[in-house]
Design an enzyme around this catalytic site. Sequence first.
Site, PDB file in Angstrom:
ATOM      1  N   GLY A   9      92.704  46.187 101.602  1.00 39.70           N
ATOM      2  CA  GLY A   9      94.038  46.053 102.172  1.00 39.70           C
ATOM      3  C   GLY A   9      94.055  46.794 103.491  1.00 39.70           C
ATOM      4  O   GLY A   9      93.089  47.470 103.856  1.00 39.70           O
ATOM      5  N   THR A  10      95.151  46.688 104.229  1.00 36.48           N
ATOM      6  CA  THR A  10      95.266  47.428 105.474  1.00 36.48           C
ATOM      7  C   THR A  10      95.469  48.913 105.171  1.00 36.48           C
ATOM      8  O   THR A  10      95.579  49.326 104.022  1.00 36.48           O
ATOM      9  CB  THR A  10      96.468  46.928 106.290  1.00 36.48           C
ATOM     10  OG1 THR A  10      97.665  47.160 105.541  1.00 36.48           O
ATOM     11  CG2 THR A  10      96.340  45.445 106.610  1.00 36.48           C
ATOM     12  N   MET A  11      95.512  49.700 106.217  1.00 38.78           N
ATOM     13  CA  MET A  11      95.934  51.087 106.045  1.00 38.78           C
ATOM     14  C   MET A  11      97.333  51.095 105.435  1.00 38.78           C
ATOM     15  O   MET A  11      98.109  50.147 105.599  1.00 38.78           O
ATOM     16  CB  MET A  11      95.962  51.796 107.403  1.00 38.78           C
ATOM     17  CG  MET A  11      94.609  51.937 108.071  1.00 38.78           C
ATOM     18  SD  MET A  11      94.717  52.866 109.630  1.00 38.78           S
ATOM     19  CE  MET A  11      95.894  51.902 110.563  1.00 38.78           C
ATOM     20  N   GLY A  14      97.645  51.751  99.952  1.00 42.74           N
ATOM     21  CA  GLY A  14      97.430  52.492  98.711  1.00 42.74           C
ATOM     22  C   GLY A  14      96.026  52.446  98.151  1.00 42.74           C
ATOM     23  O   GLY A  14      95.833  52.683  96.948  1.00 42.74           O
ATOM     24  N   LYS A  15      95.010  52.208  98.988  1.00 39.52           N
ATOM     25  CA  LYS A  15      93.639  52.088  98.489  1.00 39.52           C
ATOM     26  C   LYS A  15      93.137  53.380  97.864  1.00 39.52           C
ATOM     27  O   LYS A  15      92.583  53.378  96.766  1.00 39.52           O
ATOM     28  CB  LYS A  15      92.711  51.646  99.626  1.00 39.52           C
ATOM     29  CG  LYS A  15      93.013  50.273 100.186  1.00 39.52           C
ATOM     30  CD  LYS A  15      92.071  49.921 101.321  1.00 39.52           C
ATOM     31  CE  LYS A  15      92.136  50.899 102.458  1.00 39.52           C
ATOM     32  NZ  LYS A  15      93.495  50.997 103.060  1.00 39.52           N
ATOM     33  N   ASP A  86      85.173  55.164  97.920  1.00 42.73           N
ATOM     34  CA  ASP A  86      86.279  54.991  98.855  1.00 42.73           C
ATOM     35  C   ASP A  86      85.753  54.925 100.291  1.00 42.73           C
ATOM     36  O   ASP A  86      84.632  55.339 100.570  1.00 42.73           O
ATOM     37  CB  ASP A  86      87.272  56.150  98.707  1.00 42.73           C
ATOM     38  CG  ASP A  86      88.624  55.831  99.308  1.00 42.73           C
ATOM     39  OD1 ASP A  86      89.011  54.642  99.301  1.00 42.73           O
ATOM     40  OD2 ASP A  86      89.311  56.754  99.780  1.00 42.73           O
ATOM     41  N   GLU A  87      86.594  54.400 101.184  1.00 42.21           N
ATOM     42  CA  GLU A  87      86.223  54.198 102.595  1.00 42.21           C
ATOM     43  C   GLU A  87      84.931  53.396 102.708  1.00 42.21           C
ATOM     44  O   GLU A  87      84.074  53.653 103.560  1.00 42.21           O
ATOM     45  CB  GLU A  87      86.074  55.556 103.304  1.00 42.21           C
ATOM     46  CG  GLU A  87      87.292  56.463 103.204  1.00 42.21           C
ATOM     47  CD  GLU A  87      88.502  55.964 103.979  1.00 42.21           C
ATOM     48  OE1 GLU A  87      88.392  54.927 104.646  1.00 42.21           O
ATOM     49  OE2 GLU A  87      89.560  56.617 103.900  1.00 42.21           O
ATOM     50  N   ALA A  88      84.808  52.386 101.856  1.00 43.16           N
ATOM     51  CA  ALA A  88      83.560  51.626 101.772  1.00 43.16           C
ATOM     52  C   ALA A  88      83.285  50.805 103.018  1.00 43.16           C
ATOM     53  O   ALA A  88      82.149  50.363 103.229  1.00 43.16           O
ATOM     54  CB  ALA A  88      83.584  50.720 100.541  1.00 43.16           C
ATOM     55  N   GLN A  89      84.302  50.592 103.850  1.00 44.76           N
ATOM     56  CA  GLN A  89      84.063  49.855 105.093  1.00 44.76           C
ATOM     57  C   GLN A  89      83.075  50.583 105.997  1.00 44.76           C
ATOM     58  O   GLN A  89      82.407  49.956 106.831  1.00 44.76           O
ATOM     59  CB  GLN A  89      85.377  49.611 105.847  1.00 44.76           C
ATOM     60  CG  GLN A  89      85.999  50.831 106.504  1.00 44.76           C
ATOM     61  CD  GLN A  89      86.908  51.599 105.574  1.00 44.76           C
ATOM     62  OE1 GLN A  89      86.982  51.312 104.376  1.00 44.76           O
ATOM     63  NE2 GLN A  89      87.642  52.570 106.116  1.00 44.76           N
TER      64      GLN A  89
END
Length: 217
Positions: A9-11, A14-15, A86-89
């Site tokens: 999802g975008t910033m 709630g990721k 998390d922050e997998a991008q």
Amino acid sequence: MAELHYFTGTMDSGKSTLALQTNHNHAARGRIGQIFTTHDRSGEALLSSRLGLTHEANEVSEGFDFWRHVVETLTRGGRIDYLICDEAQFYSPDQIDQLARIVDELQIDVFAFGILTDFRSLLFPGSARLVELADRMHVLQVEALCWCGKRATHNARTENGAMVTEGDQVVVGDVEDQDAEPADVAYEVLCRQHHRRRLTAARARAVSLAPEPLPFG
């Protein structure tokens, strides 16, 4: 069967909150997991949510090898039932391949969380590889909103209050506080229309939001 999940999802969607909730739910059922992150807003080796929740995490450096880390942990007698990533991008395509191998060969669930595109509206290499390999891809249903009230679909980077579309793909900055002085580097979410026009919340206030002309004339 273990699976590789990608939640995106975008910033502001709630990721990281969902990553922490996912870890809580699995741990509450007696499963043993490990948490990973990189470039978190709160510092190194920490997974944090904008709601104020935090958890210690393993920091994923450029040369980090997920496969070696997990195999060495299991060889020493440790137990791992799942990974929270998390922050997998920001992970490299090779690191995403390692996560897929962990799922397939070690039958360990992997839950990855990240955004798809950068401030230029281009796919992050890590996100692109996750789209290619994930067993399940989940688009978060908590919609972030552009300053105009429409659904936000794009992540914008600002420098000293002005939106930019050139520069390094990974630059850590503040999440834009619309009531604060502009940070050197900050981010905010915009709808596609205002991302194309580079019309951030600060710029919209500056021009007093005069009615925009029709796209013809």
